[in-house]
Scaffold this active site. Structure first.
Site, PDB file in Angstrom:
ATOM      1  N   THR A  75      35.695  37.300  29.455  1.00 45.28           N
ATOM      2  CA  THR A  75      35.321  35.971  29.483  1.00 45.28           C
ATOM      3  C   THR A  75      33.689  35.938  29.549  1.00 45.28           C
ATOM      4  O   THR A  75      33.019  35.197  28.922  1.00 45.28           O
ATOM      5  CB  THR A  75      35.696  35.416  30.669  1.00 45.28           C
ATOM      6  OG1 THR A  75      37.363  35.604  31.040  1.00 45.28           O
ATOM      7  CG2 THR A  75      35.568  33.841  31.023  1.00 45.28           C
TER       8      THR A  75
ATOM      9  N   VAL B 191      27.456  36.118  42.548  1.00 44.64           N
ATOM     10  CA  VAL B 191      27.469  35.176  43.566  1.00 44.64           C
ATOM     11  C   VAL B 191      27.659  33.684  43.114  1.00 44.64           C
ATOM     12  O   VAL B 191      26.566  33.136  42.687  1.00 44.64           O
ATOM     13  CB  VAL B 191      26.643  35.380  44.771  1.00 44.64           C
ATOM     14  CG1 VAL B 191      26.809  34.313  45.911  1.00 44.64           C
ATOM     15  CG2 VAL B 191      26.402  36.731  45.207  1.00 44.64           C
TER      16      VAL B 191
ATOM     17  N   GLY C   7      28.751  32.399  40.427  1.00 41.89           N
ATOM     18  CA  GLY C   7      28.644  32.069  39.109  1.00 41.89           C
ATOM     19  C   GLY C   7      27.441  31.494  38.627  1.00 41.89           C
ATOM     20  O   GLY C   7      26.200  32.014  38.983  1.00 41.89           O
TER      21      GLY C   7
ATOM     22  N   GLY D  18      44.000  28.567  34.597  1.00 45.28           N
ATOM     23  CA  GLY D  18      42.920  29.573  34.676  1.00 45.28           C
ATOM     24  C   GLY D  18      42.143  29.585  35.863  1.00 45.28           C
ATOM     25  O   GLY D  18      40.760  30.231  35.621  1.00 45.28           O
TER      26      GLY D  18
ATOM     27  N   GLU E 150      43.590  34.133  39.125  1.00 47.79           N
ATOM     28  CA  GLU E 150      43.952  35.415  38.403  1.00 47.79           C
ATOM     29  C   GLU E 150      45.524  35.623  38.391  1.00 47.79           C
ATOM     30  O   GLU E 150      46.111  34.907  39.276  1.00 47.79           O
ATOM     31  CB  GLU E 150      43.245  36.684  39.064  1.00 47.79           C
ATOM     32  CG  GLU E 150      41.749  36.519  39.224  1.00 47.79           C
ATOM     33  CD  GLU E 150      41.017  36.873  38.148  1.00 47.79           C
ATOM     34  OE1 GLU E 150      41.619  37.468  37.151  1.00 47.79           O
ATOM     35  OE2 GLU E 150      39.857  36.485  38.061  1.00 47.79           O
TER      36      GLU E 150
ATOM     37  N   ASP F  24      37.433  37.740  48.235  1.00 46.90           N
ATOM     38  CA  ASP F  24      36.187  37.334  47.330  1.00 46.90           C
ATOM     39  C   ASP F  24      35.176  36.811  47.838  1.00 46.90           C
ATOM     40  O   ASP F  24      34.098  36.904  47.766  1.00 46.90           O
ATOM     41  CB  ASP F  24      36.930  36.585  45.951  1.00 46.90           C
ATOM     42  CG  ASP F  24      36.066  36.082  45.054  1.00 46.90           C
ATOM     43  OD1 ASP F  24      35.676  36.762  44.013  1.00 46.90           O
ATOM     44  OD2 ASP F  24      35.607  34.966  45.400  1.00 46.90           O
TER      45      ASP F  24
ATOM     46  N   LYS G 220      30.962  37.648  48.419  1.00 44.49           N
ATOM     47  CA  LYS G 220      29.725  37.114  48.263  1.00 44.49           C
ATOM     48  C   LYS G 220      28.749  36.623  49.429  1.00 44.49           C
ATOM     49  O   LYS G 220      27.622  36.579  49.391  1.00 44.49           O
ATOM     50  CB  LYS G 220      30.386  35.363  47.715  1.00 44.49           C
ATOM     51  CG  LYS G 220      30.887  35.677  46.375  1.00 44.49           C
ATOM     52  CD  LYS G 220      31.470  34.382  45.899  1.00 44.49           C
ATOM     53  CE  LYS G 220      32.516  34.793  44.747  1.00 44.49           C
ATOM     54  NZ  LYS G 220      33.314  33.510  44.129  1.00 44.49           N
TER      55      LYS G 220
ATOM     56  N   GLY H 279      33.666  30.847  35.227  1.00 47.48           N
ATOM     57  CA  GLY H 279      33.854  30.272  34.053  1.00 47.48           C
ATOM     58  C   GLY H 279      32.823  30.935  33.385  1.00 47.48           C
ATOM     59  O   GLY H 279      31.764  31.343  33.622  1.00 47.48           O
TER      60      GLY H 279
END
Lengths: 428, 428
Positions: free
Chosen positions: B13, B132, B134, B187, B190, B201, B205, B302
């Site tokens: 991606t 961190v 995105g 989406g 996961e 997750d 971060k 994304g």
């Protein structure tokens, strides 16, 4: 590494904030820059004014322009505001090959192209993060963090005075005048608040951001600005009933046919992120092709918040991080084409005060129909107001020019008792 | 100036987003950097996978580690994710004196100190903005824009999957499981969502941001993490009735006695700016001594949003802007002291399911009193639930340890039918 040496002109709110923060956080700042930052000389209007910080160890110069000529000054920091002698100081500093930092939005909005070209010719840093919404790092964000993005739109609440006034009008059902006085008492508005409330201050900031974001020449004349003094508490209540909040919105939007740059009070949806930005807070929402929407919210003014931005620019210099002020050379900026007025479209909010008699709505609706404006909703309120009753209309998207013409006709109807309040509805 | 040459490992991606954005915006990127950015080699698991972009002009290498050894690669871009071979690639790249960019949060959270020291020793750039949240430029903001600030607190919504699930549970009165499935369909989650929903997750971060913001050694073990799978639609409704919204909140807070680092579902006031950050959006609120509150809101994941951050790091290199990854050398980072557990205080939300019989509230209230916990409000609902009735209690600020002990006793009461749901209330 040797210290980076500053000459600071202006010891008002922001200057004091810079000196205090530098002193308070000096060890940390030195560690982060890998070198000390040292104020070597200062200048202000009155040497003997009572100040809550100590200037006796700093060299005092009466003439701020002298800072630009001192061999032991690496960076000239202009925090005086106003036009003269701020402009001369910045220009002389750059001409003498010194880095220059300023918080002066009017200076950049008026002379930013010329001054930046001078800095480019001299290959020195020229930076002004603090000139746009104080502490919020919007310039660095657009210039560096979003550098890979084609930006299509900026929307912002760029004036804290207006945002405070509109918030207080809403929360406490105050008139514009009463809220303005409250803002002045709390120090959120200047003694002369004209440039805040008529949109000029926001227009300065928007012009700077638009040039940076869209790669166009900074052109203050291409920004249309409208203030908030015509907004009544009733407008705020009607807007809420319709699901909107009134904000002084600054919009820069890329169209195929030109760049729209506009400061005006607008209705924005209650659920939009900008609607919840209240009181003296500022916010900017940026739309980029890669990042999507990014929003920054924070304090757009105040001593320490603005000092944070001034010091970030200074620390970038100390750490050797350089960027062109407008991301590309001034000579590479495109001409800023204002959008063709006849192409501007929006939906509108229209509030009228009319005499309470049969046929009023029919008269107004006829004028709107004649201008091909389609009504989305119409609210007619009871008979509470002695002088007349309010009628509130929202329209579907229409030509802005048609709306203007219709409003000009509506105001001439004998039943219409006051000039109408016409506001854009920003739905996206 | 010569082009900056990239070797990219990983064409999933994010890798695809980087290639697409680089191609789409190449002229603009070149103008802004003053030089071209050129992909010279790529590596991914499967050369022949169908891709919606063209790789035939790029040199393909089967072994990603080979990128770190290619003389024509200036920057190694690691977008594979996972541990091995990502770690080896980053390490070899740095060892070979190449700049390295990565979007791999687990890698930085686990090995960030070692890898950064290696980069320092080799005097090469090592950057990981995309690791961190995105697209949101929080690392650059803390490291550069807020460099003059002592930061006292970071609060964030750092996981878009959890935020999407909690938003949908609220809006559509869905169960956690149903909302998770919806997130997977869209989406936002996961196939194996464990690390998203159990807080791991977000903890990765938060650990990275805390080290940068507080100048402390990155210590993943010092972060406590709790997920959202225990939240029911009822909790969300009760919270709203009490004036709160439930968010998976990541908090790093400086105390005199240590650094609190915590990921947990919390009640935050409905009117707080973070409460209106919904669905897949992420947000970070930073409190600095000069800037006050600054909030960033945007897409934390994304393809294109993450590519925006990867490219910002690359463009900084192209433009010659360097910064230490953690603002000071790793050797200058302080030891990270976890806060003494016995000093942690909060107010709490406690939801119980009890059998509907007299004296239940008295039993619970007695246990709370015995632990010096003062009740702020108590809601007892009717008899709708077959298996029992919910009792919701909010407390005044109290010791977290006392709350834990009280909850352990309450669960043993015969009238209590399920393990209680205990959530912190974050009021500031």
């Amino acid at each position: 590494m040797t210290a980076l040496r500053l000459g600071i002109a202006g010891l008002g709110t922001v200057g004091a904030g810079v000196l205090r923060t530098l002193e308070q956080n000096s060890a940390m700042i030195t560690a982060r820059c890998g070198r000390a930052i040292q104020v070597v000389a200062v200048s202000a209007r009155d040497k003997n004014k009572a100040r809550n910080f100590d200037i006796k160890n700093l060299q005092w110069v009466d003439d701020p322009l002298a800072l630009a000529g001192m061999p032991n000054v690496d960076v000239v920091v202009e925090l005086m505001g106003g036009d003269s002698p701020a402009r001369q100081l910045v220009e002389t500093g750059l001409r003498n090959g010194k880095a220059v930092i300023t918080a002066n939005k009017a200076l950049i909005a008026g002379h930013g192209m010329m001054l930046t070209q001078l800095a480019e010719a001299k290959q020195v840093v020229f930076a002004f993060e603090a000139a746009v919404v104080g502490g919020i790092p919007v310039i660095k964000t657009i210039r560096e963090a979003l550098a890979a993005n084609k930006i299509s739109e900026i929307q912002g609440i760029l004036n804290g005075t207006c945002n405070y006034i509109l918030t207080q009008m809403r929360l406490r059902q105050m008139s514009f005048q009463a809220a303005l006085q409250e803002a002045q008492t709390r120090g959120y508005a200047e003694a002369d608040p004209l440039f805040d409330i008529n949109g000029t201050d926001a227009a300065h900031k928007l012009a700077i951001l638009a040039a940076l974001a869209f790669g166009t020449q900074l052109d203050l004349n291409a920004v249309s600005a409208e203030g908030i003094s015509g907004i009544t508490p009733d407008d705020i209540i009607f807007a809420e009933e319709l699901g909107f909040r009134i904000k002084l919105l600054s919009v820069a939007r890329h169209h195929e046919y030109g760049l729209e740059q506009r400061v005006s009070p607008c209705l924005i949806p209650l659920l939009s992120p900008l609607a919840s930005v209240e009181n003296e807070y500022n916010a900017i929402q940026i739309q980029g092709d890669a990042i999507g929407h990014l929003m920054l919210v924070g304090r757009g003014a105040g001593a320490e918040a603005t000092a944070s931005a001034v010091l970030a620019d200074i620390m970038d210099i100390a750490a050797g991080r350089h960027a062109l002020p407008f991301n590309v050379a001034v000579s590479a900026l495109q001409k800023c084409l204002p959008p063709a007025a006849e192409k501007s479209r929006s939906s509108f909010y229209l509030r009228l005060v009319v005499s309470d008699q049969p046929g009023v709505v029919a008269d107004i609706a006829t004028i709107l129909r004649d201008h091909k404006i389609s009504i989305e909703s119409l609210l007619q309120r009871g008979r509470a107001m002695a002088a007349g009753v309010p009628v509130v209309i929202t329209t579907h998207e229409t030509m802005a020019s048609a709306m203007q013409q219709a409003a000009a006709k509506i105001v001439k109807l004998p039943v219409v008792l006051e000039p109408p309040c016409v506001l854009r509805i920003e739905n996206n």
